[in-house]
Design a protein around this motif. Structure first.
Motif, mmCIF file in Angstrom:
data_model
loop_
_atom_site.group_PDB
_atom_site.id
_atom_site.type_symbol
_atom_site.label_atom_id
_atom_site.label_comp_id
_atom_site.label_asym_id
_atom_site.label_seq_id
_atom_site.Cartn_x
_atom_site.Cartn_y
_atom_site.Cartn_z
ATOM 1 N N GLY A 35 1.071 -1.106 0.045
ATOM 2 C CA GLY A 35 -0.011 0.020 0.300
ATOM 3 C C GLY A 35 0.836 1.168 -0.086
ATOM 4 N N ILE A 36 0.759 2.211 -0.834
ATOM 5 C CA ILE A 36 1.394 3.215 -0.910
ATOM 6 C C ILE A 36 0.532 4.584 -0.796
ATOM 7 N N ALA A 37 1.047 5.497 -0.281
ATOM 8 C CA ALA A 37 0.380 6.913 -0.099
ATOM 9 C C ALA A 37 1.194 8.113 -0.020
ATOM 10 N N PRO A 38 0.759 9.104 -0.923
ATOM 11 C CA PRO A 38 1.936 10.115 -0.812
ATOM 12 C C PRO A 38 1.946 10.945 0.382
ATOM 13 N N ILE A 39 2.991 11.500 0.668
ATOM 14 C CA ILE A 39 3.075 12.364 1.694
ATOM 15 C C ILE A 39 2.931 14.035 1.430
ATOM 16 N N ALA A 113 6.886 16.450 -10.913
ATOM 17 C CA ALA A 113 7.943 16.477 -9.951
ATOM 18 C C ALA A 113 7.972 14.903 -9.253
ATOM 19 N N PRO A 114 8.959 14.334 -8.766
ATOM 20 C CA PRO A 114 9.084 13.289 -7.963
ATOM 21 C C PRO A 114 8.306 13.527 -6.686
ATOM 22 N N TYR A 115 7.868 12.475 -6.020
ATOM 23 C CA TYR A 115 7.273 12.809 -4.494
ATOM 24 C C TYR A 115 7.448 11.607 -3.542
ATOM 25 N N LEU A 116 7.811 12.163 -2.387
ATOM 26 C CA LEU A 116 7.786 11.199 -1.393
ATOM 27 C C LEU A 116 6.479 10.407 -0.885
ATOM 28 N N ALA A 117 6.518 9.093 -0.666
ATOM 29 C CA ALA A 117 5.491 8.360 -0.502
ATOM 30 C C ALA A 117 5.681 7.233 0.547
ATOM 31 N N TYR A 118 4.745 7.174 1.404
ATOM 32 C CA TYR A 118 4.875 6.002 2.395
ATOM 33 C C TYR A 118 4.405 4.735 1.835
#
Length: 283
Positions: A35-39, A113-118
């Motif tokens: 499971g992935i979610a953007p921060i 843009a790239p982004y951080l995700a959990y």
């Protein structure tokens, strides 16, 4: 939510557990999912809960199939205390988180843009439900509003399409399940088809019973769920396990949403109807 009866109040907390019931072990399947979610515009903890919710949804789709419409119950607008009721033909009854990390997700298209995700990797135990939904067994339900200020009074109104036995639960953002109705003052929960049922009603208010929006210490906002369950046959929930949210000071030891799911999942789909109403409380 804070339930008021004779000026006595309560609040509570919960944790998730796995099922040891042999029925579930026979009819359920363990799968490993991500499971992935953007921060983005959320905290790390909020993103983590979103990732867990997405992993649960993926698990049900993996076991049951993606061709079935999904109904998702998520607390806190995908921010906190996510609770998944997911696809009506499958439910998550247990989970084990294997790994969790923050990843940099590369841009998919030019100019992005790239982004951080959990990211969460977990094993989930999914049970398939049997039978067909009775499409003529429906619930119309609403609250007097969906956003409340602390101290506002909450009212619930339900109209079933068939004769049924009605139960109403308050699901807190930490996944605690408290039973609001039936209760010690109203034990008969039979409601006739196309009849509007209100809780609390005038008689409840005369007894001093109200549902008061309550934030809890140090909180700016909370999101909770009203879970309405209608059954064709009566089912009595263990009040030693599912604490009544009507009278007395709550001791913080009510059952969890997973316990509620395990009580419901054995009921044929044709014999039940459910409704989930999310609401927010702010200062």
């Amino acid at each position: 939510m804070k339930t008021k009866c004779l000026s006595i109040f309560f609040f509570c907390s919960i944790a998730l557990v796995l099922s040891n019931n042999p029925v579930f072990s026979q009819d359920s399947e363990w799968v490993t999912v991500n499971g992935i979610a953007p921060i983005e515009n959320v905290t790390k903890n909020e993103a983590r809960k979103m990732a867990i919710a997405n992993a649960r949804r993926e698990a049900v789709e993996k076991v049951v199939g993606v061709d079935i419409l999904s109904e998702t119950m998520v607390i806190n607008y995908h921010v906190s205390g996510d609770v998944i009721r997911t696809i009506p033909h499958g439910k998550v009854i247990g989970q084990e988180i294997i790994k969790e990390e923050i990843e940099l997700i590369p841009a998919k298209d030019k100019g992005e843009a790239p982004y951080l995700a959990y990211k969460v990797t977990m094993r989930a135990n999914v049970i398939k439900e049997k039978g067909q939904i009775d499409v003529f067994f429906r619930l119309e339900a609403e609250l007097n509003r969906t956003v409340f200020k602390e101290g506002d009074l909450i009212e619930i109104r339900v109209t079933p399409s068939r004769d049924c036995y009605l139960s109403i639960f308050n699901i807190l953002e930490d996944e605690t399940a408290i039973i609001l109705f039936p209760n010690r003052f109203k034990q008969n929960n039979f409601v006739k088809a196309n009849t509007s049922f209100a809780f609390p009603d005038d008689m409840d208010r005369k007894r001093g019973i109200t549902l008061e929006a309550f934030l809890g210490e140090g909180k700016e906002k909370v999101d909770e769920i009203i879970h309405i369950l209608a059954l064709k046959e009566p089912l009595h929930f263990n009040t030693a396990k599912f604490k009544e949210g009507i009278f007395g000071i709550y001791d913080g030891r009510s059952a969890m949403v997973n316990d509620l799911v395990k009580n419901i999942v054995g009921i044929p789909l044709s014999h039940r109807a459910e409704k989930f109403i999310q609401y927010r409380i702010t200062k």
